[in-house]
Design a protein around this motif. Structure first.
Motif, PDB file in Angstrom:
ATOM      1  N   UNK A 110     -30.589  25.860   7.490  1.00  0.00           N
ATOM      2  CA  UNK A 110     -29.183  25.546   7.149  1.00  0.00           C
ATOM      3  C   UNK A 110     -28.264  25.804   8.463  1.00  0.00           C
ATOM      4  N   UNK A 111     -27.454  24.898   8.612  1.00  0.00           N
ATOM      5  CA  UNK A 111     -26.562  24.926   9.622  1.00  0.00           C
ATOM      6  C   UNK A 111     -25.035  25.424   8.990  1.00  0.00           C
ATOM      7  N   UNK A 112     -24.407  26.224   9.717  1.00  0.00           N
ATOM      8  CA  UNK A 112     -23.140  26.808   9.138  1.00  0.00           C
ATOM      9  C   UNK A 112     -22.090  26.812   9.972  1.00  0.00           C
ATOM     10  N   UNK A 113     -20.882  26.385   9.666  1.00  0.00           N
ATOM     11  CA  UNK A 113     -19.556  26.639  10.291  1.00  0.00           C
ATOM     12  C   UNK A 113     -18.730  27.311   9.766  1.00  0.00           C
ATOM     13  N   UNK A 114     -18.060  28.528  10.267  1.00  0.00           N
ATOM     14  CA  UNK A 114     -17.089  29.039   9.495  1.00  0.00           C
ATOM     15  C   UNK A 114     -15.939  29.001   9.979  1.00  0.00           C
ATOM     16  N   UNK A 115     -14.708  28.537   9.161  1.00  0.00           N
ATOM     17  CA  UNK A 115     -13.313  28.372   9.255  1.00  0.00           C
ATOM     18  C   UNK A 115     -12.524  29.568   8.958  1.00  0.00           C
ATOM     19  N   UNK A 116     -11.423  29.827   9.848  1.00  0.00           N
ATOM     20  CA  UNK A 116     -10.395  30.688   9.368  1.00  0.00           C
ATOM     21  C   UNK A 116      -9.575  30.097   8.746  1.00  0.00           C
ATOM     22  N   UNK A 117      -8.410  30.747   8.010  1.00  0.00           N
ATOM     23  CA  UNK A 117      -7.277  30.252   7.349  1.00  0.00           C
ATOM     24  C   UNK A 117      -6.573  29.288   8.035  1.00  0.00           C
ATOM     25  N   UNK A 118      -6.467  29.110   9.237  1.00  0.00           N
ATOM     26  CA  UNK A 118      -5.653  28.152   9.999  1.00  0.00           C
ATOM     27  C   UNK A 118      -6.474  26.964  10.517  1.00  0.00           C
ATOM     28  N   UNK A 154     -14.540  30.191  13.646  1.00  0.00           N
ATOM     29  CA  UNK A 154     -14.893  31.392  13.898  1.00  0.00           C
ATOM     30  C   UNK A 154     -16.176  31.872  14.595  1.00  0.00           C
ATOM     31  N   UNK A 155     -17.138  30.889  13.801  1.00  0.00           N
ATOM     32  CA  UNK A 155     -18.399  31.240  14.113  1.00  0.00           C
ATOM     33  C   UNK A 155     -19.060  29.976  13.585  1.00  0.00           C
TER      34      UNK A 155
END
Length: 628
Positions: free
Chosen positions: A176-184, A188-189
């Motif tokens: 699994x590849x993950x990309x975490x976005x913040x509200x803007x 983030x990671x």
């Protein structure tokens, strides 16, 4: 409207769209556009429109085609010209709007401007390590992706649960590849995890991710890409939202559907004592312009524009009351999304509790189907929309039909109610409901006080006694309320033809092979943090079928080991409430751990289910289950 093609029921998903919209590919496209300068686009496959919609950074001199029938038609804001004119283009670069295009590039040399560099979209490919099928780029298994509403803000946390179901189709090493976005919309990671080698469970808890990467509070979205898969090209999951501040909130929702749509429906207006927040989450690397989306009261045809720009991959919590002050339940709304977002979540805040649910794709390709009104008698009751009636000693159950096609102007419906043993208790004609109806039926108003004290189920069915039209895409919102605590959960889903050997078009549906689909494979997550897992299984039947189901509960550990099996049966047109603790010992459930799961199998019939967890203190979650 964003100029993209995503999904239709005849062709399935558009792989080219996923290849252009993938966040990593979008970065590569931006680099390609910056390096290309003024460019002529050769568009052999008709994807110039989506390409320029998702990457407007290209400085385009013109779009050229081979197909004489396409000449003059608009592609990405440019009238298509004949490829024979390409050599006169005043550019130093020609972009072939295709992947795996090297041979095509070689053939194009004699027709390109003298000295022009010829590029292909291979410059925007994902890295080889992210590809499942390395020999053919536009293969659906290369883009097994989805978005996840992901939040950890000091009040709420989110928890994704799924399994390596691809192993059952021959996949050997899923990652699994993950990309975490913040509200803007900022990253983030970014990280990769290995899935279990076999059909094991996989869990991502926002609390754990926040500690792992040293993050502050966030409310945004997670992009997830499964690599090395087989059989399925969509990441399916269950998503829990739970309170971390000792609050009482608890809810769960289904996966995000992966495909942006023109419209979504099934958004309830708030009660007078509620707030309804729609989470608008941009699914693309381009901003959503102010006014590109709108909200409308269902059936009013008076949309109100969402008047702010939303940044790439950003999340915006929209308060429905800011756009429709004074509009209350049982009114409902539709989101005119312009293909900018995948299936959005909404949040209902009431009495110190918050619950999360999702709205559904409102189809623009669907028309009324006269054949449904004249179904052959062998199809029995035809299309059914089953839903639980939770034990009425504790819960209220409310159903609200929801139009789910742009062309749908009325819903001619009947409610059939069944006891757990399959006995029909009630038929109630609901009328030929207009698109802008205000019906939200509390089953307390139609059932005897002592009926279904231990639960049962009901089904919405087409009923044409007063006329009306049907399209087979019958939907409804189901709301369940604890009479003591006030806690509520809601879910929505659509109709199918169930458990008949005869077929109508592609119904009864089948996960593999031709219809009818007369087997069950449903995923039930286990409880977490002291909460107990449960589900309601319904055995709906459009016509006569086996008197009893032959249902198995298979308990799997985190590593995919089958730990135990329990069997039981459900009466035809009946239902059953399943608590995992009643079928498996505490020792076996501890061995499975919170990452394990239950696979519900039945080879004799197609069951339909809703799942959740119960915290033992008046709080619960509840949503429809997914299968694979």
């Amino acid at each position: 409207m964003l100029d993209i093609e995503t999904f239709d029921n005849l062709r399935g998903g558009n792989v080219a769209y996923k290849a252009l919209a993938h966040p990593v590919a979008a970065e590569n496209l931006a680099v390609l556009a910056a390096a290309a300068g003024k460019v002529a686009i050769f568009d052999p496959d008709g994807i110039a429109g989506p390409l320029l919609a998702l990457c407007p950074g290209f400085d385009v001199e013109g779009v050229y085609v081979q197909d004489t029938l396409a000449l003059g038609k608009m592609r990405g804001g440019h009238a298509a010209r004949p490829l024979t004119e390409l050599s006169h283009a005043n550019v130093k670069c020609v972009l072939i709007a295709a992947f795996d295009g090297q041979r095509m590039a070689e053939r194009l040399v004699p027709f390109a401007p003298q000295g022009a560099k010829i590029l292909t979209l291979d410059g925007a490919r994902l890295p080889e390590a992210m590809l499942t099928n390395k020999t053919r780029y536009l293969e659906s298994v290369n883009f097994a992706t989805n978005f996840v509403f992901f939040r950890d803000d000091g009040q709420f946390a989110t928890r994704l649960t799924t399994a390596n179901y691809w192993s059952g189709y021959g996949a050997k090493a899923v990652r699994f590849f993950h990309r975490l976005y913040d509200g803007a919309g900022a990253v983030l990671a970014e990280w990769e995890d290995e899935a279990p080698a076999g059909p094991g469970g996989y869990v991502l808890d926002s609390n754990v991710i926040r500690r792992r990467f040293g993050l502050g509070p966030f409310a945004g979205q997670l992009f997830i890409h499964a690599m090395g898969v087989a059989g399925h090209d969509v990441v399916k999951y269950a998503l829990d939202t739970y309170a971390t501040d000792n609050g009482a909130s608890l809810s769960c929702t289904h996966d995000a559907n992966a495909w942006p749509s023109e419209r979504f429906a099934g958004l309830p207006a708030p009660r007078a004592d509620e707030r309804v927040i729609l989470w608008v989450q941009n699914s693309h690397a381009v901003p959503i312009p102010a006014g590109a989306m709108a909200l409308d009261r269902m059936g009013a045809e008076a949309p109100v524009a969402i008047d702010m720009e939303i940044a790439p991959f950003a999340s915006y919590p929209l308060d429905v009351a800011d756009y429709f002050p004074g509009l209350h339940w049982p009114a409902q709304l539709e989101l005119r999304a312009g293909r900018h977002v995948v299936r959005p979540r909404y949040e209902v805040v009431r009495g110190g509790r918050t619950r999360i649910a999702h709205i559904n794709v409102e189809r623009g390709d669907l028309k009324d189907d006269p054949g449904i009104k004249t179904l052959h008698p062998s199809m029995g009751r035809g299309f059914l929309l089953p839903f639980p009636v939770l034990p009425r000693t504790r819960f209220k159950t409310i159903v609200q039909p929801t139009p789910m096609a742009i062309s749908e102007q009325n819903l001619p419906l009947r409610l059939d109610v069944f006891a757990a043993d399959g006995t029909k208790l009630l038929e109630r004609f609901l009328g030929k409901l207009p698109r802008r109806h205000d019906l939200a039926l509390d089953l307390d108003d139609v059932l005897a006080p002592d009926a279904l004290a231990e639960g049962g189920h009901a089904e919405l069915v087409y009923d044409f006694r007063e006329g009306g039209e049907a399209n087979g895409w019958m939907h409804a919102l189901f709301r369940f309320e604890d009479r003591q605590s006030g806690h509520a959960a809601e879910s929505s889903f659509g109709a199918h033809i169930f458990n008949t050997i005869m077929t109508y078009k592609n119904e009864p549906q089948s996960y593999s092979g031709k219809p009818p689909g007369l087997s069950t494979r449903l995923f039930l997550k286990l409880g977490f943090g002291g909460r107990e897992s449960f589900c309601v299984l319904i055995y709906p039947a459009s016509g006569p079928w086996a008197p009893q189901s032959d249902t198995a509960l298979e308990l799997y550990g985190a590593n995919g080991t089958l730990l135990d099996t329990a069997k039981f049966s459900i009466a035809c047109s009946g239902s059953a409430i399943v608590f995992t603790s009643r079928y498996f010992t505490a020792e076996k459930l501890r061995e499975a751990s919170e990452t394990g799961y239950v696979l519900i199998r039945d080879t004799t019939c197609r069951l339909f289910g809703f799942h959740g967890v119960d915290n033992g203190a008046g709080g619960f979650s509840f949503d429809h289950m997914f299968g694979f």
